[in-house]
Scaffold this active site. Sequence first.
Site, PDB file in Angstrom:
ATOM      1  N   THR A  44       0.824  -1.205   0.000  1.00 21.52           N
ATOM      2  CA  THR A  44       0.000   0.000   0.000  1.00 21.52           C
ATOM      3  C   THR A  44       0.858   1.255   0.000  1.00 21.52           C
ATOM      4  OG1 THR A  44      -1.664  -1.245   1.238  1.00 21.52           O
ATOM      5  CG2 THR A  44      -1.929   1.141   1.174  1.00 21.52           C
ATOM      6  N   TYR A 132       5.241 -12.436   5.300  1.00 28.05           N
ATOM      7  CA  TYR A 132       4.109 -11.855   4.578  1.00 28.05           C
ATOM      8  C   TYR A 132       3.715 -12.833   3.481  1.00 28.05           C
ATOM      9  CZ  TYR A 132       1.451  -8.350   1.858  1.00 28.05           C
ATOM     10  OH  TYR A 132       0.473  -7.661   1.168  1.00 28.05           O
ATOM     11  N   LYS A 161       1.847 -12.119   8.502  1.00 26.57           N
ATOM     12  CA  LYS A 161       0.720 -11.402   7.920  1.00 26.57           C
ATOM     13  C   LYS A 161       0.153 -12.337   6.860  1.00 26.57           C
ATOM     14  CE  LYS A 161      -0.643  -7.547   4.955  1.00 26.57           C
ATOM     15  NZ  LYS A 161      -0.201  -6.379   4.154  1.00 26.57           N
ATOM     16  N   VAL A 203      -3.013  -6.338   9.679  1.00 24.40           N
ATOM     17  CA  VAL A 203      -2.252  -5.345   8.928  1.00 24.40           C
ATOM     18  C   VAL A 203      -3.220  -4.825   7.874  1.00 24.40           C
ATOM     19  CG1 VAL A 203      -0.230  -4.867   7.524  1.00 24.40           C
ATOM     20  CG2 VAL A 203      -0.083  -6.517   9.397  1.00 24.40           C
TER      21      VAL A 203
END
Length: 292
Positions: A44, A132, A161, A203
């Site tokens: 992001t 992740y 995550k 997250v």
Amino acid sequence: MFSGSIPALATPFRNGELDEAAFRAFVEWQIEQGSSALVPCGTTGEAATMPKEEHFRVVRICAEQAAGRVPVIAGAGSNDTRVACENIRAAKEAGADAALMVPPYYNRPGQEGIFRHFEAVVESCDLPIVLYNVPGRTVTDIQVETMGRLANAFPSIVAVKDATGILSRVSAQRAACGADFCQLSGNDETAIGFMATGGRGCVSVTANVAPALCAQFQAACLAGKYGDALALQDRLFALHLAMFADASPGPVKYAIGRVLPDFPTELRLPMVEPGKEAKLVVDAALEAAGLV
């Protein structure tokens, strides 16, 4: 080690350059609104279009502004193991409390290659690592067995995550990694189910726009108050979906600009401004959530 609402921070650009003042103000607002940790330079945050010097300048600014009030988890992954090792060391030098590390993308290694990649990263630096797992972007999935191997072999791998969208992974990973292994949802819209089966936080993309509501939602989940959490889920659900009404982070930057008019919403190519229909979807979701 981590819990609650953890925004994957958008990065403000003005005339093609990082707007440091806007970023510091944004970090401050996130902390004031109840975010429990911060992730600079993730997907992001448009890390894919940041040169290394700028990338870790953003991490350093975030750590300076947070000033120890909340942990900073720096995006630091790479599909080149040597670069990933350099990145995690740079994250530590920039003041991060942990690093968010994807498995190698594009190369598409097998599970043994994924394990060896993270083994090398761990050996290069003692900074805590949040794995992740986002197969939708990396086309590489850290399978449950491999995650268990990593969590049990390396104490500095402390969390994941999980953006697979497979809610059964939470229970499977608890069994493989242990109940103390921190699992963070990478999907806002399914976070309520993720939390109910053993998650510790999210997250979040939506927390860029609605940090207080996302923090309240996470607090309710962690307290076992799922009636309160469901009411907040109902309020935020359209916004969760609207954040991906067009290519991310276009919609989230547009939404931040609606909530914080001083935040620059400029994107770096190849990302472009969301289309008119996507903006209408975001506008309606902001109104439904009571944010505008």
